[in-house]
Enzyme design. Structure first.
Site, mmCIF file in Angstrom:
data_model
loop_
_atom_site.group_PDB
_atom_site.id
_atom_site.type_symbol
_atom_site.label_atom_id
_atom_site.label_comp_id
_atom_site.label_asym_id
_atom_site.label_seq_id
_atom_site.Cartn_x
_atom_site.Cartn_y
_atom_site.Cartn_z
ATOM 1 N NE ARG A 116 0.245 -16.576 -2.980
ATOM 2 C CZ ARG A 116 -0.873 -15.935 -3.326
ATOM 3 N NH1 ARG A 116 -1.920 -16.605 -3.728
ATOM 4 N NH2 ARG A 116 -0.934 -14.620 -3.242
ATOM 5 C CE LYS A 181 5.262 -14.090 3.273
ATOM 6 N NZ LYS A 181 4.751 -13.927 1.909
ATOM 7 N NE ARG A 314 2.079 -6.584 -3.240
ATOM 8 C CZ ARG A 314 1.972 -7.897 -2.969
ATOM 9 N NH1 ARG A 314 1.112 -8.316 -2.067
ATOM 10 N NH2 ARG A 314 2.717 -8.777 -3.586
HETATM 11 P P1 ATP Z 1 1.330 -12.364 -1.868
HETATM 12 O O1 ATP Z 1 0.918 -11.066 -1.280
HETATM 13 O O2 ATP Z 1 1.010 -12.517 -3.299
HETATM 14 O O3 ATP Z 1 1.032 -13.545 -1.018
HETATM 15 P P2 ATP Z 1 4.071 -12.625 -1.165
HETATM 16 O O4 ATP Z 1 5.135 -11.712 -1.679
HETATM 17 O O5 ATP Z 1 3.756 -12.587 0.268
HETATM 18 O O6 ATP Z 1 2.855 -12.214 -2.000
HETATM 19 P P3 ATP Z 1 4.531 -15.544 -1.133
HETATM 20 O O7 ATP Z 1 4.603 -16.423 -2.313
HETATM 21 O O8 ATP Z 1 3.475 -15.822 -0.117
HETATM 22 O O9 ATP Z 1 4.394 -14.080 -1.686
HETATM 23 O O10 ATP Z 1 5.936 -15.557 -0.394
HETATM 24 C C1 ATP Z 1 7.138 -15.353 -1.104
HETATM 25 C C2 ATP Z 1 7.700 -13.984 -0.759
HETATM 26 O O11 ATP Z 1 7.892 -13.869 0.630
HETATM 27 C C3 ATP Z 1 9.063 -13.737 -1.358
HETATM 28 O O12 ATP Z 1 8.957 -13.198 -2.655
HETATM 29 C C4 ATP Z 1 9.724 -12.769 -0.379
HETATM 30 O O13 ATP Z 1 9.345 -11.447 -0.658
HETATM 31 C C5 ATP Z 1 9.096 -13.158 0.937
HETATM 32 N N1 ATP Z 1 9.963 -14.070 1.716
HETATM 33 C C6 ATP Z 1 10.838 -15.004 1.297
HETATM 34 N N2 ATP Z 1 11.392 -15.653 2.331
HETATM 35 C C7 ATP Z 1 10.860 -15.132 3.443
HETATM 36 C C8 ATP Z 1 11.030 -15.382 4.826
HETATM 37 N N3 ATP Z 1 11.852 -16.327 5.297
HETATM 38 N N4 ATP Z 1 10.307 -14.610 5.686
HETATM 39 C C9 ATP Z 1 9.462 -13.647 5.266
HETATM 40 N N5 ATP Z 1 9.254 -13.384 3.968
HETATM 41 C C10 ATP Z 1 9.945 -14.108 3.063
#
Ligand code: ATP
Length: 319
Positions: A116, A181, A314
Site C-alpha cells: 500500500r 506477516k 499499530r
Molecule cells: P499497514 O499496517 O499499513 O498495512 P504494512 O507495513 O503492513 O502496513 P503493506 O502495504 O500491507 O504495509 O505491505 C508492505 C510492507 O510489508 C512493506 O513496507 C514491508 O515492511 C513488508 N513486506 C514487504 N515484503 C514482504 C514480504 N515478502 N513478507 C512480509 N512482509 C513484507
C-alpha cells in the site's frame, strides 16, 4: 535463461556438455548464462569439476497445467509469468487491453512488487506466490464493501488448510502468524465504483522463503512455520477455490454475513492500538468491525468508526 534453470531444477548434477546440447549452445555459453542466473535471480549454483552444475537446492516452478489439474473448474483464466514488474500492474494492463474477467495473473518473481501507499512487496524468484485476480464488479458499492477483508479470510483459510494453524488477521488487510506477516493483500480499482468497475485483488504469500534481508518488519513463511517445502501449484489452486467460495458468499449476502467470522479471527480484538492516518494518530481499543468492514475503536470511552485505504494500525506499548 529460464530454460536452463528448468533443466537444473531437480537439484542433481548436470554436465556443461549435456546442458549445452539440450539448449543448442556451447559449454561456455552455458557457464555465462549460469553466472547471469546467479547474479540476476540470486540463485546459488554449485560447480564441481568433473561433475558439472547443481542448484544449491531443488526448485519447483509454477505450472498452469498442474494448477488447472488441481483446481475444481473455477473457469478463471490464468496467466503465468516467469518475471513481471508486479502482478497487480499486469492485471491492470490486462483490464486496459479489454481481457475478459475473471482473470488470474501469477508470477515466479516481481521486480517491483507493490504494497500500500507506494511500499514494496519483496518478491524473490520461485519461492513465494504473487497472485492477482481481476474481477468485474457491476453491483455498485455494496459489492466492494469489506472486500479486502473477505480476501484476507480466504487467504487465511487457505493457509490453515495447508497446516499453518496460528494464522490470523489484522485490520484491514494483513495476514499474520503471531506478530509476523506471512501474507499481504492489495486491492486496486479502476472504473466507476458506483456503476461498473474492475477490481484487482492482489495477494502475496510467503511460501518457501527462508531469508529476506530487505523485509523491514517481522515476517514469516509457510516453510518457516511448518519446516516443510510447500507445493506452490497446490497453494494457487486452493487459494482460487477459497476466494471463489468467499467471493460468492460476499456477492450473495454482502459483508454483514461475514463480519462475525472475520472478527473471530482478528488477532487484535480488544487490543490497545494507535490508528495512523498520514501524520495524525488516534489512540483507542479495538471493539471490532462494522457490517461494512470499517474499524470500530473505543476512543476515550466513545465508539468511533474508521474506514479508508490510507489507515494503518499499530499496537500500543500498553496493549
Ligand atoms: P499497514 O499496517 O499499513 O498495512 P504494512 O507495513 O503492513 O502496513 P503493506 O502495504 O500491507 O504495509 O505491505 C508492505 C510492507 O510489508 C512493506 O513496507 C514491508 O515492511 C513488508 N513486506 C514487504 N515484503 C514482504 C514480504 N515478502 N513478507 C512480509 N512482509 C513484507
Amino acid at each position: 535463461m529460464l530454460t536452463l534453470l528448468k533443466l537444473l531444477k531437480d537439484g542433481r548434477f548436470h554436465s556443461g556438455q549435456a546442458l549445452g546440447a539440450s539448449l543448442g549452445v556451447s559449454r561456455s555459453a552455458v557457464w555465462k548464462q549460469l553466472q547471469h542466473l546467479e547474479a540476476e535471480l540470486g540463485i546459488p549454483i554449485h560447480k564441481v569439476r568433473g561433475r558439472g552444475y547443481q542448484l544449491a537446492a531443488p526448485l519447483s516452478f509454477l505450472d498452469a497445467d498442474e494448477i488447472a489439474l488441481q483446481s475444481s473448474g473455477s473457469g478463471w483464466s490464468l496467466q503465468v509469468f516467469d518475471s513481471i514488474d508486479s502482478t497487480n500492474a499486469e492485471a491492470l494492463r490486462a483490464i486496459d487491453r479489454g481481457v475478459p474477467a475473471p482473470l488470474v495473473v501469477i508470477a515466479e518473481r516481481q521486480t517491483a512488487g507493490r504494497g500500500r501507499r507506494g511500499r514494496k512487496w519483496v518478491s524473490p524468484f520461485a519461492e513465494n506466490v504473487y497472485y492477482s485476480l481481476v474481477l468485474r464488479v457491476d453491483g455498485g458499492m455494496r459489492q466492494l464493501e469489506g472486500l479486502s477483508l473477505v480476501v484476507g479470510l480466504a487467504v487465511m483459510h487457505t493457509l490453515r488448510e495447508l497446516g499453518i494453524a496460528g494464522v490470523g488477521l489484522k485490520w484491514p488487510n494483513d495476514v499474520l502468524v503471531g506478530s509476523k506477516k506471512i501474507a499481504g493483500i492489495l486491492l486496486e480499482l479502476v472504473g466507476d465504483p458506483a456503476d461498473v468497475c474492475h477490481v484487482v485483488l492482489g495477494v502475496g504469500i510467503n511460501v518457501n522463503m527462508q531469508v529476506a534481508e530487505k523485509v523491514d518488519q517481522q515476517w514469516t513463511s509457510m516453510r518457516l512455520e511448518t519446516g516443510r517445502m510447500l507445493d506452490r501449484n497446490r497453494l494457487v489452486a486452493l487459494l482460487g477455490a477459497k476466494l471463489q467460495q468467499y467471493l460468492d458468499r460476499h456477492r450473495k449476502s454482502g459483508f454483514a454475513e461475514i463480519q462475525a467470522e472475520w472478527e473471530a479471527h482478528h488477532l487484535w480484538q480488544g487490543r490497545a492500538v494507535s490508528l495512523i492516518a498520514g501524520s495524525s494518530q488516534t489512540d483507542g481499543v479495538v471493539i471490532g468491525i462494522d457490517n461494512q468492514g470499517a474499524l470500530r475503536l473505543n476512543v476515550a470511552g466513545v465508539e468511533k468508526t474508521f474506514s479508508g485505504g490510507e489507515l494503518s494500525l499499530r499496537l500500543r506499548d500498553d496493549s
